[in-house]
Design a protein around this motif. Structure first.
Motif, short mmCIF file in Angstrom:
data_model
loop_
_atom_site.label_atom_id
_atom_site.label_comp_id
_atom_site.label_asym_id
_atom_site.label_seq_id
_atom_site.Cartn_x
_atom_site.Cartn_y
_atom_site.Cartn_z
N SER A 344 0.72 -1.12 0.08
CA SER A 344 0.12 0.23 0.00
C SER A 344 0.81 1.27 -0.06
O SER A 344 1.78 1.09 0.64
N THR A 345 0.42 2.07 -0.60
CA THR A 345 1.20 3.46 -0.84
C THR A 345 0.52 4.63 -0.38
O THR A 345 -0.55 4.56 -0.48
N PRO A 346 1.25 5.81 -0.16
CA PRO A 346 0.25 7.02 0.14
C PRO A 346 -0.62 7.33 -1.13
O PRO A 346 -1.71 7.63 -1.07
N ALA A 347 0.17 7.11 -2.42
CA ALA A 347 -0.76 7.57 -3.42
C ALA A 347 -2.20 6.43 -3.60
O ALA A 347 -3.26 7.18 -3.95
N HIS A 348 -1.91 5.31 -3.26
CA HIS A 348 -3.15 4.25 -3.22
C HIS A 348 -4.02 4.71 -2.18
O HIS A 348 -5.13 4.60 -2.44
N LYS A 349 -3.70 5.10 -1.04
CA LYS A 349 -4.57 5.58 0.11
C LYS A 349 -5.47 6.68 -0.17
O LYS A 349 -6.39 6.99 0.08
N THR A 350 -4.66 7.58 -1.14
CA THR A 350 -5.32 8.85 -1.72
C THR A 350 -6.40 8.59 -2.51
O THR A 350 -7.52 8.91 -2.49
N ILE A 351 -6.33 7.39 -3.43
CA ILE A 351 -7.30 6.85 -4.21
C ILE A 351 -8.55 6.46 -3.42
O ILE A 351 -9.55 6.78 -3.87
N ALA A 352 -8.44 5.45 -2.53
CA ALA A 352 -8.98 4.94 -1.54
C ALA A 352 -10.21 5.86 -0.95
O ALA A 352 -11.40 5.80 -0.95
N ARG A 353 -9.25 7.04 -0.52
CA ARG A 353 -10.14 8.21 0.21
C ARG A 353 -10.91 8.88 -0.82
O ARG A 353 -12.10 9.40 -0.60
N THR A 354 -10.24 9.03 -2.05
CA THR A 354 -11.11 9.87 -2.99
C THR A 354 -12.44 9.08 -3.42
O THR A 354 -13.36 9.85 -3.75
#
Ligand code: BGC
Length: 718
Positions: A344-354
């Protein structure tokens, strides 16, 4: 029963302890094999491989485990194969509508239904790409997703795994997700479960009985759209029968998917959904999922000897599998030797959040209750068990095998944590009550300036919902809290529609679905207005279960068991989802396509032009009439000429438009020639002609912010 299934599931993910014979050593230099020659097309490479294979090496491609573990030679039941030809990859399948399952160190994305509610194809694409990246680095290169169904009944247990009740929305969002997965160039996507797989109840012993026009327009169409627009490597056939024939041995696999739609990947079965050797193979199944049962060498040889199948058909099935593997990059990008622990990466977490932010649907908001405008000293009561429980409640709730381990969600930020952190930044404080005792919760609510109360519904694979009510006493809890505090905001964590008997008692309702691991910050951003809600319902929310298309007729749902098979009559025909409510004149609680914003939008000046065959242009003026920036999902629907007998409404397109306060824009939705032909936007299926027809006559278009849109223009098609 359950533990047997879990055992079976583990087999899929970790094949039987391998009996690996030494076999020829892996060639040191794969470049000497023609199937590794990247200058050739994938099909040429696959043909070269099969030409160099023995018959039983070819058989291996027809079953998941032998196909994917090229050097393992023996499986349970004394099933033996020769080692595969050199330089074929190890392939690992993984389940995954909501993330790479059964492992930690991955991003738990929101449920698929939440992705559908974003109406944002780009977001579905990046989510798919992120998931493929995580899968690959975890050592998995086929993702068994996206899932598609047609939303026939909101009681269907897997509603959260699918994309709602409209063929176009489901098809295009699934296509975007599959394209995202495959954009990684080393991971394959699988559309599932084909077809008319609309209930979990007796899913392996039920028959979905529908007429041909209904099948083509409601149940096949989302697969057709996704297959045409994404080119997925595979499509999974479902457990159920269709008109008395098991889906995985149904001629539709050939006649519809392969011949008519032009799907050129491979059809794989679901887990134990094969019931025959010859009938399945002849009718289009290419690969049996998991270990060899029906497509064993012994059974294939026997069917050949009996003249029930041909070598050509076996070769064609293998060719589809190998070509898809090569085209998808599996031969050229072997899995990493050691999986990465945390992918998991910060970018992926941002996608999940978005996805969580854009997929949340604001259902009600009177008296500007939301967004919360906390000041110094404001108190916010957060109420309800699922606001604070760890991963074991609502991270992403496909309650599979009766436990939550499908997604571990170890990085979950709970709603309580998210709201508390955001409130602190504004100088506000949060009190929490788990809602176990509604009277105590009411006291907590009464002592706060605003109450945010959580209601939930657990839905998932293996069983249907018994009703559309909140679980865990949610209705009573919400009523008690609302009676104690007039500024009560309801947050719904459900996978499907729910009834809302308390709706008149509360000023605000936000549908959060299963919001994934970043649901906390996403919810806080929405509730406090850092993000303006823009999600729209991908399914109708009825006032009550009794209003749904399958209610009041047990032949329709749950069906009637005759000789061990549950016969389910799809006699509502084309009138699934919003079409049903329109036909009956029944007002839903919240219509398909509905969703509010903290600003407001106005539509005017609709103009529809074109000939309906080479193109249609839908133009209208959209204005943000409120005081905030906001995004509107502007939707276009059509009513076909009455001579066609089609339902009164059909979604034909949409556009996500972001506008500043007071700003206007002319929105243009173009349906070009290939949209009209491939997606059948203005067509109906005529079984007599065995084809799609564009009727002459008047087409009534409407545009607006939901399926109840009324701004109208007519197009005459000659
Ligand atoms: C489900 C599929 C899933 C498969 C493998 C089955 O029970 O229906 O959706 O891909 O298991 O885990």
């Amino acid at each position: 029963m359950r533990s047997r299934r879990i055992g079976a599931a583990l087999l899929l993910l970790a094949p039987l302890a391998a009996v690996v014979t030494a076999g020829p050593a892996l060639a040191a230099d794969c470049s000497t094999y023609p199937w590794m020659d990247e200058r050739r097309s994938p099909e040429q490479r696959a043909r070269a491989l099969l030409a160099a294979s023995s018959p039983h090496q070819i058989y291996r491609w027809l079953v998941e485990q032998p196909a994917n573990n090229p050097r393992q030679t023996q499986w349970a039941g004394d099933v033996v194969y020769p080692v595969q030809v050199p330089c074929t990859p190890t392939v690992v399948y993984t389940d995954g509508p909501d993330g790479i399952r059964f492992t930690d160190g991955v991003t738990a994305f929101p449920a698929t239904i939440a992705t559908a509610a974003t109406w944002n194809e780009r977001l579905a694409y990046v989510k798919g790409a992120a998931q493929a990246d995580e899968g690959y680095r975890k050592g998995k290169n086929v993702i068994l997703a996206p899932g598609i169904a047609s939303g026939r009944t909101p009681l269907s247990g897997r509603t959260p795994e699918y994309l709602g009740e409209d063929a176009l929305l489901s098809g295009l969002m699934a296509a975007a997700g599959a394209r995202g997965v495959q954009s990684d160039d080393r991971v394959l996507a699988t559309l599932k479960h084909y077809v008319a797989n609309e209930q979990e109840l007796d899913r392996q012993t039920s028959s979905s009985n529908a007429d041909e026009r209904t099948l083509r327009q409601v149940y096949d169409l989302p697969f057709e759209i996704a297959a045409k627009r994404a080119g997925p490597a595979s499509i999974m056939c479902s457990y159920n029968q269709v008109n008395g024939i098991y889906a995985c041995e149904h001629p539709r696999q050939n006649s519809v998917l392969k011949d008519d739609v032009g799907f050129d990947g491979y059809v794989m079965s679901d887990f134990g959904s094969v019931h025959s050797t010859a009938a399945s193979l002849v009718n289009g199944l290419d690969q049996e999922l998991n270990r060899p049962i029906w497509f064993t060498p012994a059974r294939l040889d026997a069917a050949l000897a009996a003249g029930q199948i041909t070598r050509a058909r076996i070769g064609a099935a293998a060719l589809r599998v190998v070509t898809a593997y090569i085209r998808g990059g599996l031969f050229d990008h072997p899995l990493p030797a050691t999986p990465v622990a945390d992918v998991s990466t910060p970018a992926h977490k941002t996608i999940a959040r978005t996805v969580a932010e854009q997929g949340a649907v604001l259902l009600k908001n009177v008296n500007s209750t939301l967004p919360i405008k906390p000041g110094e000293g404001t108190t916010i009561a957060v109420i309800g068990s699922t606001a604070s429980e760890s991963a074991h409640s609502v991270c992403s709730l496909p309650w599979r095998f009766g436990n939550p381990t499908t997604m571990r969600c170890e990085d979950l930020v709970t709603p309580l944590a998210g709201i508390t952190a955001r409130a602190a930044r504004a100088g506000a404080t949060v009190t929490y009550d788990n809602g176990g005792d509604p009277a105590a919760a009411a006291v907590t609510a009464a002592g706060a300036d605003i109450a945010v109360v959580f209601g939930y519904q657990r839905a998932g694979e293996f069983s249907d919902l018994a009703d559309l009510r909140l679980q865990g006493g949610g209705d009573e809890l919400i009523s008690a809290v609302a009676a104690a505090n007039p500024r009560t905001v309801v947050v719904l964590q459900t996978g499907s529609a729910v009834e809302m008997p308390w709706l008149d008692q509360v000023p605000a309702v936000l549908q959060n679905w299963y919001g994934g691991e970043q649901m906390g910050p996403a919810l806080a951003a929405l509730l406090f207005g850092d993000v303006n809600p823009s999600g729209k319902l991908p399914m109708t929310f009825p006032r009550s279960l009794a209003d749904t298309p399958t209610a009041g007729d047990i032949a329709r749902y749950p069906g009637v068991v005759v000789d061990g098979i549950r016969q389910v009559s799809y006699s509502e025909g084309l009138q699934v989802g919003y079409r049903w409510y329109a036909a009956r004149g029944v007002d839903p609680l919240f219509a398909f396509g509905y969703g509010l914003s903290y600003t407001s939008f106005a539509y005017r000046d609709l103009e529809v032009t074109g000939d309906g065959r080479d193109g249609v242009r839908i133009r209208f003026r959209l204005t943000n009439t409120g005081k905030r920036w906001g995004t509107e999902v502007a939707q276009a629907y059509v009513a076909l000429p009455s001579s066609t007998g089609e339902p009164a409404k059909r979604l034909v397109g949409w556009s996500r438009v972001t506008l500043g306060p007071g700003r206007s824009r002319t929105v243009q939705i173009d349906l070009n020639r290939s949209d009209l032909a491939d997606l059948h936007l203005l067509q109906y299926f005529d079984p007599a002609r065995s084809g799609w027809v564009t009727a002459r006559g008047a087409y009534g278009f409407t545009v607006g912010g939901s399926s109840t849109a009324t701004l109208h223009d007519t197009l005459h098609v000659r």
